[in-house]
Design a protein around this motif. Sequence first.
Motif, PDB file in Angstrom:
ATOM      1  N   ALA A 199     -12.208  -3.660  -3.990  1.00 51.05           N
ATOM      2  CA  ALA A 199     -11.876  -2.232  -3.907  1.00 51.05           C
ATOM      3  C   ALA A 199     -11.422  -1.861  -2.503  1.00 51.05           C
ATOM      4  CB  ALA A 199     -13.086  -1.396  -4.316  1.00 51.05           C
ATOM      5  N   ASN A 200     -12.152  -2.385  -1.480  1.00 50.22           N
ATOM      6  CA  ASN A 200     -11.763  -2.113  -0.096  1.00 50.22           C
ATOM      7  C   ASN A 200     -10.372  -2.643   0.186  1.00 50.22           C
ATOM      8  OD1 ASN A 200     -14.245  -0.926   0.311  1.00 50.22           O
ATOM      9  ND2 ASN A 200     -15.167  -2.756   1.273  1.00 50.22           N
ATOM     10  N   LEU A 201     -10.073  -3.840  -0.309  1.00 43.15           N
ATOM     11  CA  LEU A 201      -8.753  -4.422  -0.072  1.00 43.15           C
ATOM     12  C   LEU A 201      -7.670  -3.596  -0.732  1.00 43.15           C
ATOM     13  CD1 LEU A 201      -6.955  -6.725   0.939  1.00 43.15           C
ATOM     14  CD2 LEU A 201      -7.516  -7.991  -1.152  1.00 43.15           C
ATOM     15  N   GLU A 202      -7.910  -3.200  -1.954  1.00 39.76           N
ATOM     16  CA  GLU A 202      -6.895  -2.388  -2.644  1.00 39.76           C
ATOM     17  C   GLU A 202      -6.685  -1.030  -1.943  1.00 39.76           C
ATOM     18  OE1 GLU A 202      -8.428  -2.209  -6.572  1.00 39.76           O
ATOM     19  OE2 GLU A 202      -7.730  -4.234  -7.135  1.00 39.76           O
ATOM     20  N   ARG A 203      -7.777  -0.385  -1.483  1.00 40.43           N
ATOM     21  CA  ARG A 203      -7.659   0.896  -0.779  1.00 40.43           C
ATOM     22  C   ARG A 203      -6.862   0.743   0.505  1.00 40.43           C
ATOM     23  NH1 ARG A 203     -12.977   2.215   1.892  1.00 40.43           N
ATOM     24  NH2 ARG A 203     -12.047   0.644   3.278  1.00 40.43           N
ATOM     25  N   ASP A 204      -7.207  -0.293   1.293  1.00 40.12           N
ATOM     26  CA  ASP A 204      -6.530  -0.466   2.583  1.00 40.12           C
ATOM     27  C   ASP A 204      -5.097  -0.925   2.389  1.00 40.12           C
ATOM     28  OD1 ASP A 204      -8.822   0.336   3.856  1.00 40.12           O
ATOM     29  OD2 ASP A 204      -9.564  -1.707   4.195  1.00 40.12           O
ATOM     30  N   LEU A 205      -4.803  -1.667   1.315  1.00 42.45           N
ATOM     31  CA  LEU A 205      -3.413  -2.029   1.031  1.00 42.45           C
ATOM     32  C   LEU A 205      -2.592  -0.785   0.726  1.00 42.45           C
ATOM     33  CD1 LEU A 205      -3.750  -5.290  -1.122  1.00 42.45           C
ATOM     34  CD2 LEU A 205      -2.589  -5.080   1.090  1.00 42.45           C
ATOM     35  N   ALA A 206      -3.173   0.145  -0.011  1.00 42.36           N
ATOM     36  CA  ALA A 206      -2.451   1.397  -0.318  1.00 42.36           C
ATOM     37  C   ALA A 206      -2.190   2.191   0.957  1.00 42.36           C
ATOM     38  CB  ALA A 206      -3.277   2.210  -1.315  1.00 42.36           C
ATOM     39  N   GLN A 207      -3.208   2.265   1.833  1.00 41.27           N
ATOM     40  CA  GLN A 207      -3.007   2.987   3.087  1.00 41.27           C
ATOM     41  C   GLN A 207      -1.959   2.295   3.955  1.00 41.27           C
ATOM     42  OE1 GLN A 207      -6.867   3.328   4.883  1.00 41.27           O
ATOM     43  NE2 GLN A 207      -7.600   4.884   3.394  1.00 41.27           N
ATOM     44  N   LEU A 208      -1.982   0.955   3.966  1.00 41.40           N
ATOM     45  CA  LEU A 208      -0.992   0.212   4.750  1.00 41.40           C
ATOM     46  C   LEU A 208       0.406   0.453   4.223  1.00 41.40           C
ATOM     47  CD1 LEU A 208      -0.218  -1.843   6.913  1.00 41.40           C
ATOM     48  CD2 LEU A 208      -0.728  -3.662   5.250  1.00 41.40           C
ATOM     49  N   GLU A 209       0.569   0.471   2.927  1.00 39.02           N
ATOM     50  CA  GLU A 209       1.882   0.714   2.347  1.00 39.02           C
ATOM     51  C   GLU A 209       2.375   2.123   2.708  1.00 39.02           C
ATOM     52  OE1 GLU A 209       5.338  -0.258   0.556  1.00 39.02           O
ATOM     53  OE2 GLU A 209       3.636  -1.581   0.993  1.00 39.02           O
ATOM     54  N   ASN A 210       1.462   3.093   2.705  1.00 37.70           N
ATOM     55  CA  ASN A 210       1.844   4.452   3.087  1.00 37.70           C
ATOM     56  C   ASN A 210       2.212   4.509   4.555  1.00 37.70           C
ATOM     57  OD1 ASN A 210       1.976   7.430   2.588  1.00 37.70           O
ATOM     58  ND2 ASN A 210       0.294   7.432   4.088  1.00 37.70           N
ATOM     59  N   ALA A 211       1.467   3.777   5.404  1.00 33.82           N
ATOM     60  CA  ALA A 211       1.769   3.760   6.839  1.00 33.82           C
ATOM     61  C   ALA A 211       3.121   3.113   7.089  1.00 33.82           C
ATOM     62  CB  ALA A 211       0.669   3.010   7.590  1.00 33.82           C
ATOM     63  N   ARG A 212       3.424   2.079   6.375  1.00 34.09           N
ATOM     64  CA  ARG A 212       4.736   1.437   6.541  1.00 34.09           C
ATOM     65  C   ARG A 212       5.859   2.386   6.139  1.00 34.09           C
ATOM     66  NH1 ARG A 212       3.107  -4.502   4.093  1.00 34.09           N
ATOM     67  NH2 ARG A 212       2.263  -5.346   6.076  1.00 34.09           N
ATOM     68  N   THR A 213       5.659   3.128   5.086  1.00 33.24           N
ATOM     69  CA  THR A 213       6.682   4.109   4.665  1.00 33.24           C
ATOM     70  C   THR A 213       6.885   5.169   5.740  1.00 33.24           C
ATOM     71  OG1 THR A 213       6.089   3.748   2.345  1.00 33.24           O
ATOM     72  CG2 THR A 213       7.294   5.762   2.861  1.00 33.24           C
ATOM     73  N   GLN A 214       5.739   5.668   6.309  1.00 35.90           N
ATOM     74  CA  GLN A 214       5.832   6.658   7.385  1.00 35.90           C
ATOM     75  C   GLN A 214       6.522   6.079   8.608  1.00 35.90           C
ATOM     76  OE1 GLN A 214       4.975   9.909   7.461  1.00 35.90           O
ATOM     77  NE2 GLN A 214       4.326   9.858   5.287  1.00 35.90           N
ATOM     78  N   GLU A 215       6.227   4.811   8.903  1.00 36.13           N
ATOM     79  CA  GLU A 215       6.842   4.176  10.084  1.00 36.13           C
ATOM     80  C   GLU A 215       8.335   4.082   9.933  1.00 36.13           C
ATOM     81  OE1 GLU A 215       8.613   1.085  12.425  1.00 36.13           O
ATOM     82  OE2 GLU A 215       8.241   0.919  10.271  1.00 36.13           O
ATOM     83  N   ARG A 216       8.800   3.686   8.747  1.00 34.56           N
ATOM     84  CA  ARG A 216      10.254   3.598   8.532  1.00 34.56           C
ATOM     85  C   ARG A 216      10.911   4.974   8.656  1.00 34.56           C
ATOM     86  NH1 ARG A 216       8.515  -0.086   4.567  1.00 34.56           N
ATOM     87  NH2 ARG A 216       8.679   1.540   2.951  1.00 34.56           N
ATOM     88  N   ARG A 217      10.273   5.999   8.108  1.00 36.34           N
ATOM     89  CA  ARG A 217      10.873   7.337   8.160  1.00 36.34           C
ATOM     90  C   ARG A 217      10.903   7.871   9.589  1.00 36.34           C
ATOM     91  NH1 ARG A 217       8.683  12.444   7.153  1.00 36.34           N
ATOM     92  NH2 ARG A 217       6.718  11.522   6.607  1.00 36.34           N
ATOM     93  N   TYR A 218       9.805   7.694  10.330  1.00 42.86           N
ATOM     94  CA  TYR A 218       9.749   8.195  11.709  1.00 42.86           C
ATOM     95  C   TYR A 218      10.644   7.379  12.629  1.00 42.86           C
ATOM     96  CZ  TYR A 218       6.270  11.864  11.347  1.00 42.86           C
ATOM     97  OH  TYR A 218       5.630  13.042  11.060  1.00 42.86           O
ATOM     98  N   HIS A 219      10.838   6.089  12.273  1.00 41.73           N
ATOM     99  CA  HIS A 219      11.749   5.275  13.084  1.00 41.73           C
ATOM    100  C   HIS A 219      13.153   5.853  13.019  1.00 41.73           C
ATOM    101  CE1 HIS A 219      14.430   1.835  13.988  1.00 41.73           C
ATOM    102  NE2 HIS A 219      13.459   1.523  14.882  1.00 41.73           N
ATOM    103  N   THR A 220      13.579   6.298  11.854  1.00 42.15           N
ATOM    104  CA  THR A 220      14.905   6.922  11.698  1.00 42.15           C
ATOM    105  C   THR A 220      14.964   8.248  12.464  1.00 42.15           C
ATOM    106  OG1 THR A 220      15.132   5.906   9.533  1.00 42.15           O
ATOM    107  CG2 THR A 220      16.585   7.752  10.012  1.00 42.15           C
ATOM    108  N   LEU A 221      13.902   9.023  12.381  1.00 42.04           N
ATOM    109  CA  LEU A 221      13.894  10.328  13.073  1.00 42.04           C
ATOM    110  C   LEU A 221      13.882  10.163  14.578  1.00 42.04           C
ATOM    111  CD1 LEU A 221      11.329  12.246  10.811  1.00 42.04           C
ATOM    112  CD2 LEU A 221      13.821  12.500  10.873  1.00 42.04           C
ATOM    113  N   VAL A 222      13.166   9.097  15.062  1.00 38.95           N
ATOM    114  CA  VAL A 222      13.147   8.846  16.502  1.00 38.95           C
ATOM    115  C   VAL A 222      14.541   8.477  16.980  1.00 38.95           C
ATOM    116  CG1 VAL A 222      12.341   7.224  18.281  1.00 38.95           C
ATOM    117  CG2 VAL A 222      10.735   8.288  16.716  1.00 38.95           C
TER     118      VAL A 222
END
Length: 408
Positions: free
Chosen positions: A123-146
């Motif tokens: 369960a911990n792995l699945e939760r943190d994988l979901a958060q990591l995937e969301n962080a990667r999405t945010q990173e790609r979007r903010y990279h474009t904005l930067v």
Amino acid sequence: MAAWLGLTACNRSQEAVSAPKPPAVTVVAVAQRAVPVYGQYVGQTEAVRTVEIRARVEGFLERQVVPDGADVKAGDLLFVIDRRPFEAALRQAEANVARDRAQLGQAQAELVQREADVRQAQANLERDLAQLENARTQERRYHTLVEQELVAREQYDQLRTNMSALEATVQADRAAFENARASLTAARAAIENARAVVRADEAVVESARLQLGYTTIRSPLDGRMGRAEVRVGSLVGRSDSTLLATVSTLDPMYVAFSVSEREALQVWRRREAGAQGRSGPGNITITLPDDSVYPQVGRLDFVDRAVDPRTGTLALRATFPNPERVLQPGQYIRLRVLLEERAGALLVPQAAVQESQGFASVFVVGSDQIVQARTVRLGPRFGSLWVLEEGVKLGEQVVVKGLQQVRA
């Protein structure tokens, strides 16, 4: 003849007139009838079943329950060996089973905990994988904005840092998940090992119970126990299975005997006839050692597969009911066995037969009142009669009384 005798009488002297008269004898006609042919044999009794009672465990003989020579039933207690060492061994084995079953329970509880740990780690792995995937999405979007200078570089750097932290957390979650699975596998192996230990302990308990059961020795059959081979207080079963006594069945009883090769053929024919539904081997009677006739009639139940070439005899066996326990194993007795039914046999009284130097003969009186000596071949006896194989014909008159007064 009368005239001739009268003439000769006139011419003879007084001495001639006193000549002896022809002898008077008793004659019997040769008879014909069906005759059963019996064989006479010596046989030996043997028990249908004989079992040696032996000690199967080592110990001191504590008690003999039945006396020597007693009649016993199947299941009757015969001997008792000291039970105390075997009872102690059984209690120890049962204690080991209880201990190892408790350890098995602990292993099962540990397995439940390890399964829960695996589920939590997953369960911990699945939760943190979901958060990591969301962080990667945010990173790609903010990279474009930067790059378009629409957001500050500090916000992007904060998102990158957060994503890196989540990646490290996922790696730790994966390691924790693998560790939990390994612990689960070890817990399962521990349970299998504990179960194997319990099964081994249960086998030891069963063996201890079996050994304890061997201390009470019971009769395996209905019969009679012979003399005890050991006495109370003796150590038995140390190096081998000590013979304690022998039990034999008495009812029914076997009688083993042998017949000659010639008679074996008759027995085979009678046996084949019985197998085909015709008259088989007849009833068998025996005479006891005190010359009394045994009241029960036996039957042939075994014919050996071949004639013994060393003795030229065929082994047979008869079965006799023995409700009164008159027959005992090992007795020598005389048997009479019906071998064949001979139809049309020629019979004469035994008094008519004279035997000398291996030959037999009878005096036959012809219709002319002249005596003729005939050599005959004797067959079997039938009561007070002889069966004649050859030498006479049906209806001929043979002398049975006054044999000493006649000659051919």
